[in-house]
Motif scaffolding. Sequence first.
Motif, PDB file in Angstrom:
ATOM      1  N   LEU A 130       0.868  -1.432   0.190  1.00  0.00           N
ATOM      2  CA  LEU A 130      -0.228  -0.050   0.322  1.00  0.00           C
ATOM      3  C   LEU A 130       0.957   1.699  -0.173  1.00  0.00           C
ATOM      4  O   LEU A 130       0.980   2.395  -0.338  1.00  0.00           O
ATOM      5  CB  LEU A 130      -1.150  -0.436   1.469  1.00  0.00           C
ATOM      6  CG  LEU A 130      -1.495  -1.143   1.188  1.00  0.00           C
ATOM      7  CD1 LEU A 130      -2.686  -1.136   2.529  1.00  0.00           C
ATOM      8  CD2 LEU A 130      -3.053  -0.825   0.149  1.00  0.00           C
ATOM      9  N   LEU A 131       2.395   1.850   0.889  1.00  0.00           N
ATOM     10  CA  LEU A 131       3.095   2.370   0.960  1.00  0.00           C
ATOM     11  C   LEU A 131       3.773   2.818  -0.433  1.00  0.00           C
ATOM     12  O   LEU A 131       4.209   3.722  -0.655  1.00  0.00           O
ATOM     13  CB  LEU A 131       3.296   2.590   2.125  1.00  0.00           C
ATOM     14  CG  LEU A 131       2.384   2.928   3.503  1.00  0.00           C
ATOM     15  CD1 LEU A 131       3.562   2.620   4.405  1.00  0.00           C
ATOM     16  CD2 LEU A 131       1.997   4.156   3.225  1.00  0.00           C
ATOM     17  N   TRP A 173      -0.565  10.433  -3.558  1.00  0.00           N
ATOM     18  CA  TRP A 173      -1.467  10.197  -3.530  1.00  0.00           C
ATOM     19  C   TRP A 173      -2.522   8.711  -2.653  1.00  0.00           C
ATOM     20  O   TRP A 173      -2.276   8.108  -3.824  1.00  0.00           O
ATOM     21  CB  TRP A 173      -1.997  10.808  -4.681  1.00  0.00           C
ATOM     22  CG  TRP A 173      -3.705  10.649  -4.906  1.00  0.00           C
ATOM     23  CD1 TRP A 173      -4.357  11.793  -4.647  1.00  0.00           C
ATOM     24  CD2 TRP A 173      -4.461  10.834  -6.477  1.00  0.00           C
ATOM     25  NE1 TRP A 173      -5.822  11.123  -4.986  1.00  0.00           N
ATOM     26  CE2 TRP A 173      -5.373  11.009  -6.681  1.00  0.00           C
ATOM     27  CE3 TRP A 173      -3.746  10.312  -8.044  1.00  0.00           C
ATOM     28  CZ2 TRP A 173      -6.812  11.305  -7.379  1.00  0.00           C
ATOM     29  CZ3 TRP A 173      -4.700  10.250  -8.438  1.00  0.00           C
ATOM     30  CH2 TRP A 173      -5.878  11.117  -8.685  1.00  0.00           C
ATOM     31  N   ARG A 174      -3.241   8.923  -2.141  1.00  0.00           N
ATOM     32  CA  ARG A 174      -3.748   7.350  -1.715  1.00  0.00           C
ATOM     33  C   ARG A 174      -4.725   6.986  -2.124  1.00  0.00           C
ATOM     34  O   ARG A 174      -5.725   7.556  -2.468  1.00  0.00           O
ATOM     35  CB  ARG A 174      -4.487   8.486  -0.147  1.00  0.00           C
ATOM     36  CG  ARG A 174      -3.446   9.148   0.119  1.00  0.00           C
ATOM     37  CD  ARG A 174      -4.508   9.132   2.017  1.00  0.00           C
ATOM     38  NE  ARG A 174      -3.006  10.964   2.985  1.00  0.00           N
ATOM     39  CZ  ARG A 174      -3.108  10.657   4.082  1.00  0.00           C
ATOM     40  NH1 ARG A 174      -4.460  10.498   4.756  1.00  0.00           N
ATOM     41  NH2 ARG A 174      -2.706  11.790   4.337  1.00  0.00           N
ATOM     42  N   VAL A 220     -21.152   2.801   1.791  1.00  0.00           N
ATOM     43  CA  VAL A 220     -20.498   3.098   3.101  1.00  0.00           C
ATOM     44  C   VAL A 220     -19.408   4.092   2.868  1.00  0.00           C
ATOM     45  O   VAL A 220     -18.343   4.032   2.529  1.00  0.00           O
ATOM     46  CB  VAL A 220     -20.331   2.169   3.964  1.00  0.00           C
ATOM     47  CG1 VAL A 220     -21.614   1.249   4.489  1.00  0.00           C
ATOM     48  CG2 VAL A 220     -19.133   1.016   3.339  1.00  0.00           C
ATOM     49  N   PRO A 221     -18.607   4.478   3.748  1.00  0.00           N
ATOM     50  CA  PRO A 221     -17.375   5.107   3.584  1.00  0.00           C
ATOM     51  C   PRO A 221     -15.956   4.722   3.475  1.00  0.00           C
ATOM     52  O   PRO A 221     -16.127   3.058   4.276  1.00  0.00           O
ATOM     53  CB  PRO A 221     -17.142   5.694   4.543  1.00  0.00           C
ATOM     54  CG  PRO A 221     -18.965   6.497   5.590  1.00  0.00           C
ATOM     55  CD  PRO A 221     -19.386   5.318   4.907  1.00  0.00           C
ATOM     56  N   PRO A 222     -15.379   4.767   2.395  1.00  0.00           N
ATOM     57  CA  PRO A 222     -14.108   3.832   2.527  1.00  0.00           C
ATOM     58  C   PRO A 222     -13.102   4.001   3.662  1.00  0.00           C
ATOM     59  O   PRO A 222     -13.054   4.923   4.311  1.00  0.00           O
ATOM     60  CB  PRO A 222     -13.377   4.272   1.033  1.00  0.00           C
ATOM     61  CG  PRO A 222     -13.860   5.194   0.820  1.00  0.00           C
ATOM     62  CD  PRO A 222     -15.278   5.360   1.495  1.00  0.00           C
ATOM     63  N   VAL A 223     -12.977   2.427   4.363  1.00  0.00           N
ATOM     64  CA  VAL A 223     -11.997   2.720   5.583  1.00  0.00           C
ATOM     65  C   VAL A 223     -10.533   2.736   4.442  1.00  0.00           C
ATOM     66  O   VAL A 223      -9.457   2.214   3.440  1.00  0.00           O
ATOM     67  CB  VAL A 223     -11.976   0.871   5.773  1.00  0.00           C
ATOM     68  CG1 VAL A 223     -10.706   1.011   6.812  1.00  0.00           C
ATOM     69  CG2 VAL A 223     -13.354   1.495   5.775  1.00  0.00           C
ATOM     70  N   ASP A 224      -9.795   3.976   5.323  1.00  0.00           N
ATOM     71  CA  ASP A 224      -8.053   3.990   4.104  1.00  0.00           C
ATOM     72  C   ASP A 224      -7.298   2.954   5.229  1.00  0.00           C
ATOM     73  O   ASP A 224      -7.469   2.747   6.657  1.00  0.00           O
ATOM     74  CB  ASP A 224      -8.102   5.587   5.159  1.00  0.00           C
ATOM     75  CG  ASP A 224      -6.721   6.072   4.503  1.00  0.00           C
ATOM     76  OD1 ASP A 224      -5.433   4.614   4.360  1.00  0.00           O
ATOM     77  OD2 ASP A 224      -5.695   6.944   4.315  1.00  0.00           O
TER      78      ASP A 224
END
Length: 708
Positions: free
Chosen positions: A353-354, A363-364, A376-380
């Motif tokens: 991911l990183l 940019w995530r 639903v709101p996405p989870v980072d």
Amino acid sequence: MTAFVPQPVPLEMPPGDPAAVDELVSDVSGAGFWLAVLRDELSGPAASAPGWLGNDAVAAAGQVVRVAGLAREAAAAVLGVRGRLSAYGELLRETRRGISRLREEQEEDTRAAWARLQGLQDVTTAMRTGAPDAVAIVEEFEATEAARRRRHAALLEVLAEDAAATVRALAGASRPVGGSGRPGDEGRVLAYLAAELPGWGDEELAGRGARLARVLSGPVEDADWNALAREATAYAGSAAFAEALLLGLGVEGVRELLGVLGDGRLGADSAVAGLLAGALGGALRTGDARDPVGAVLDAVYVGVEQQDARVAVDPGPDPDVVALGMGAVLAATVGMRSGGLRPETIGTWGRQLLAREHAWDGWRSVERAVPANLRVPPVDPVPLVVGLLADSEAAEAATFLGGLHVWSAILARSWDDGGAAVADLVERAGAEQGPAGDSAVRAGLRALGAGLADGDPEDWRVDRGTAAAVAPALGRAVAGHIGVAVEALWVGVDGGSGGTSDALRGLGHLTLARDAEASVAQALYDWARTQPTAFEGTSASAPLPAVAVPAAYVAAKEYGQRLDHALDGFEAQEAAEEKEWWWDHTVGLVGFAPGAWGVGLGLVEGYLAITLDMDGTWTDPVDAGLSFDGADAASAARAGVASDSAEQARAVVDQARAAYERTADVLGRPEPPVSPRTDYLEPLGEVATDVAVDRARRGFPVPFYGPR
């Protein structure tokens, strides 16, 4: 006033059939009998596994003992609950009889009340006028009904209490086989028995895992995903099931499941997330050169080179949506009391991911991915990775932070918790002694100093707030691995010939945090006192390490102070440029109005921008930092090295100053940008230019005021 006979109170029967309870008691008795037979049989010679030899005999005997223990506990529980069930069945039957008697009494009392009313001389008039005789009959009936209602409620209350006690007894009877007494316990019992009886359970669980993999690999309706996963959640972490499921899905199947989770169609707290968390955490590597389970665990699900699915032609889910699916699985792991992803898998995912985030200039994935079905709101996923690894073993935390790109991406981020979880992770990694801990600390210093080699911090990608939050923990980690700091400082002592100076610059920045600087300074002082102090063969060009390293550290502190001032300047420049851009693209557009209006408005706009500080200039920050020079370096060196003569004292000073100067040359002196001066004539010049261009466009001669 009128009198009327109320409707009889309802006297409902309790739920349940005594005959069905009797049948259940019979079944339980039969089960208890056979469990007792099995218990007795396994308590005899069979427990020694006759005919088996060696390790097989030991394993078989162990299995027999476990089965006998299960049979003994289950028989005691089942036979014990039989009496409870019998008592409940009898009470249920008696309660139903009692309510039947109440109903008979009610019918008789109702008939009697109406008969007495009919015996009055004019019942209709008596009822309408509320005659005393009629009222007395009605009140007597109402009192009888109230008493009957209380008796009915008491019967049901006693039965309900007995039913609750029976439920508790039944729940307790299921505990010997891993049950909780709640509906849907089949999976829980299967998982428990599989662990207790691996010879039987492995095959059963493996079959279930393979079947579920085949189902999930086919077309599945959205409404069925969670239902399928929920059935297997209780034993998802069992190795046999997990390995069969992962082998059946393969890398592509797991990626597809992560994509399904990431696009949000399954909603929050999806059972599929828990299923994957359990399976990926429960599967065991074979350790062979060709390890298909390990291939699934170590696969690259979010690659640096993978393009956005919106512009890529390769099939498969968008890698950023897959990253959101990873977030769902990581969140499920956080919510588990046990099980879930192992730290090594969490670290593998976190590095992927990183690395992708670093390649995309910070940019995530949670910002890039816009799933069409998102409900639903996405989870980072990255904060979850950091939090989970901060709670893991020190070795896992250090291994994760051993990568430069990991540190770079972490330091480039701002964090909702202010960087507290990252600081905890660094603290945990710093506790790991040996090469892994050294690598984590070294990578942290290098990432902190990367992008500063040219003396221009404009390309420095570190978030200053994150760096400040992490600094105390990183300072303690450096102090615990002081050899890494010595290695970085020696690059300066050598004049830059000993390797990259990023770690040295990172150390200089680290000294801005008072706690971090104090930790490192004390550790360096302790280190210097343990070093050789023989001056023979040393000189300013080949200094004594105990002298040169503390002196180089003073140069790093000086660099950190000047760097802080330079960074303030670049922040002021960036803020001024952003304000100027906003002004030019909003208010500044009035100057494009046609004719004289545009000229006049442009002139007003130009001077208004100067007045409101929107013209791209800024106030140069004052350098209020501390200053450290060669004299300070000599003092630091003398504190750690005792000199026995004036000649040695001079050698300490000369060597310390030389080490300071060489280190300062390697580090350079960061300089802030200087604000351009406010040009009060610029608006007039721009207006004159606009007028000249307009006249030329319309064919008028342009005045010329220069020499001919």
